[in-house]
Scaffold this motif. Sequence first.
Motif, PDB file in Angstrom:
ATOM      1  N   THR A   1      19.229  15.223  69.391  1.00 31.89           N
ATOM      2  CA  THR A   1      19.707  14.819  67.958  1.00 31.89           C
ATOM      3  C   THR A   1      20.867  13.997  68.447  1.00 31.89           C
ATOM      4  O   THR A   1      21.829  13.820  67.565  1.00 31.89           O
ATOM      5  N   ASN A   2      20.899  13.088  69.596  1.00 29.02           N
ATOM      6  CA  ASN A   2      22.061  12.427  70.121  1.00 29.02           C
ATOM      7  C   ASN A   2      21.671  10.770  69.919  1.00 29.02           C
ATOM      8  O   ASN A   2      21.961  10.153  70.747  1.00 29.02           O
ATOM      9  N   ASN A   3      20.822  10.506  68.845  1.00 31.08           N
ATOM     10  CA  ASN A   3      20.551   9.275  68.572  1.00 31.08           C
ATOM     11  C   ASN A   3      21.678   8.403  68.006  1.00 31.08           C
ATOM     12  O   ASN A   3      21.511   7.088  68.174  1.00 31.08           O
ATOM     13  N   ARG A   4      22.833   8.838  67.604  1.00 29.09           N
ATOM     14  CA  ARG A   4      23.904   8.109  66.928  1.00 29.09           C
ATOM     15  C   ARG A   4      25.193   8.483  67.792  1.00 29.09           C
ATOM     16  O   ARG A   4      25.590   9.911  67.640  1.00 29.09           O
ATOM     17  N   VAL A   5      26.040   7.783  68.552  1.00 32.29           N
ATOM     18  CA  VAL A   5      27.226   8.383  69.286  1.00 32.29           C
ATOM     19  C   VAL A   5      28.266   7.556  68.617  1.00 32.29           C
ATOM     20  O   VAL A   5      28.283   6.110  68.727  1.00 32.29           O
ATOM     21  N   SER A   6      29.429   7.933  68.709  1.00 32.24           N
ATOM     22  CA  SER A   6      30.593   7.478  68.007  1.00 32.24           C
ATOM     23  C   SER A   6      31.600   7.268  69.316  1.00 32.24           C
ATOM     24  O   SER A   6      31.572   8.025  70.146  1.00 32.24           O
ATOM     25  N   GLY A   7      32.633   6.118  69.099  1.00 32.44           N
ATOM     26  CA  GLY A   7      33.437   5.764  69.937  1.00 32.44           C
ATOM     27  C   GLY A   7      34.712   5.274  69.095  1.00 32.44           C
ATOM     28  O   GLY A   7      34.710   5.204  67.956  1.00 32.44           O
ATOM     29  N   THR A   8      35.767   4.795  69.910  1.00 35.50           N
ATOM     30  CA  THR A   8      37.009   4.003  69.268  1.00 35.50           C
ATOM     31  C   THR A   8      36.718   2.866  68.531  1.00 35.50           C
ATOM     32  O   THR A   8      37.353   2.566  67.406  1.00 35.50           O
ATOM     33  N   CYS A   9      35.659   2.147  68.757  1.00 38.28           N
ATOM     34  CA  CYS A   9      35.370   0.979  68.414  1.00 38.28           C
ATOM     35  C   CYS A   9      34.159   0.916  66.934  1.00 38.28           C
ATOM     36  O   CYS A   9      33.999   0.415  66.203  1.00 38.28           O
TER      37      CYS A   9
END
Length: 149
Positions: free
Chosen positions: A36-44
Motif C-alpha cells: 500500500t506504499n504507492n504514494r509517499v509524501s515528503g516536505t515538497c
Amino acid sequence: MTRTGVNHDIAEAHGYEVRVDENGIEYPIKKGGVSTNNRVSGTCGWSWVYLTAVDTNKHYTTIDTGFELATGFAGAIYVNWGVGVIDNYGSSTKTWNDPAASVHYWHKGKGFTSSGPGWVTADVLYGSVATLYDGTICYSHGPTASAYL
C-alpha cells in the motif's frame, strides 16, 4: 485498544514482512503481498507509482508515476525521473528527462510487458528529482507498487 507498532521477529516468523506507509507507520504484509506504499509524501509534496494490469494473458501492465508539489512551492521546470521494474524474468528501468513549464502536478506513464506470469514490482528510483523554478530540488522518497501478471 491502541496500536503501538509491529514486532518484527513475530511478523517474520509467521511469513510477514514489515513495511512503512507514507505517514511513517509500520505495517505487516504477507511476503509477496501487494504493497500500500504507492504514494509517499515528503516536505515538497507527494510522489507515486501504480501498476495497472491491462492484459494478464499477455502479461502487460501500465506504469503510472508522478508527483504533486505542496502548496507554496515554486513549479517544477525540469524532471529527471526513473522507475525500476523487477519481475521473475529480469529487470528494467523506465526513465523520463522532461523539461516542464513550471508545473505543480507531473504525471507520466509507460507500458511494460513481462516475459511470463508472476509478480512485478515497480519502484520510483531514489535520485528521481524535480528542479523547481526557484532552484529548489525535490526528490522522491521511493514509492513502490506490485501486481501479479
